[in-house]
Scaffold this active site. Sequence first.
Site, short mmCIF file in Angstrom:
data_model
loop_
_atom_site.label_atom_id
_atom_site.label_comp_id
_atom_site.label_asym_id
_atom_site.label_seq_id
_atom_site.Cartn_x
_atom_site.Cartn_y
_atom_site.Cartn_z
CG ASP A 107 74.26 -26.40 16.42
OD1 ASP A 107 75.35 -26.79 16.87
OD2 ASP A 107 74.18 -25.56 15.49
CG ASP A 144 75.37 -22.13 16.97
OD1 ASP A 144 76.23 -22.72 17.65
OD2 ASP A 144 74.97 -22.54 15.88
CD GLU A 145 77.27 -26.32 20.15
OE1 GLU A 145 76.87 -27.50 20.17
OE2 GLU A 145 78.35 -25.99 19.68
#
Length: 385
Positions: A17, A112-113
């Site tokens: 993350d 983003d993860e």
Amino acid sequence: MMSEHCQKTGRKIIHIDMDAFFAAVEQRDFPQYRNKPLIVGGSPHSRGVVATCSYEARQYGVHSAMSSAHAYRLCPQAVFVKPRFEAYQEASMRIREIFADYTELFEPLSLDEAYLDVSDTEILQGSATLIAKAIKTAIRQKTQLTASAGISYNKFLAKIASDMGKPDGLYLITPEQGPSFAEQLPVGKFHGIGKVTAAKMQALGINTGKDLKQLPLAALQQHFGKSALHYYDIARGIDNRPVNNHRIRKSVGVETTFAQDIKARGEILNKLQQLLGQALQRSDEKQLDAQTLTIKIKYHNFVQITRSRTLPYKITAASVTPAILEDLMKNTDIGERDVRLLGITLSSLDNKTTHAHQQLDLFNDFGVTAQASNIWNADEYDKHR
Ligand code: TTP
Ligand code: MG
């Protein structure tokens, strides 16, 4: 049987993350924002919300989904900027290329993860910790951004772990630690237990994994229906969900036909909000991370229309602002024509959509225009500077 069991308990899962993702990209691209409280999102003098903020701004209590006006009161000296989604997508593509260097089996959850299953990866002696370190280093080199990694034997614990060392963290939860880790966790932190379910559990006196563990499966089934088995498992640190690189689109929908047609805009907005609450409760139960919101309107003459919007993050009660619902109601005959039915559907992204181009409709919310600087300009908010 034996080998299947071993495979399940012996998995190596990494959750990556990015740290303060949108804000970190802005601080990378605009050195003048570095080491400063930076808030990415709507103008502080609009009804907009904070998408995210730099760690410097978090010290003032600013966080995602808070109104920008509130953030401004907490931290008036912060720099407020509009999101630049192309830049975030570009960075997101780079990190996915890096994941692919280590395993084919990765599942992006948002820009983003991602989860990575490195059980069968042979590089770096197959050590998940070394692989996670190498991925963090590659991310830093190729994007000049930092990521946090969580390592464990299943998805839910890997995700909890990535949060433990933030920012720039690396945190391992071993199979020996997993069950006791789950015991001390507040139920709201468990995967698939959203706000509504957490409140229901708290009302039953269940605050932590340990409390949850006391309940026999039958009792859980009585209170939580189909989700009971999942709750039973996660309380024991067990989560057999595979890392899925071909995620299928899932959805939940609720709708209601009125005994009498309704027309007033305010009433319709209220009904939509009620339906959204019900849909969120169901998506919560199904552990569905929805990013697309669709409203359905059937007029008195049975003509039916739908309007959709995809957000760049998970749909929650806080992230769907009235402004978003009102925007969906634009270019409809709401307020003018009688309505006999309203519906709300929440759906997840399939990976194809996540990989390629999410519809970045939020541009409208943030009032983003194509211009060189993304700072909210003086006549927009900042008369003090
Ligand atoms: P997060 O990973 O939740 O947050 P973050 O990366 O900014 O910070 P952290 O270091 O705690 O991970 O979300 C990723 C991005 O998604 C975030 O940078 C902005 C966007 N986002 C929103 O636009 N609205 C939201 O409500 C949330 C939670 C995130
Ligand atoms: Mg993040």
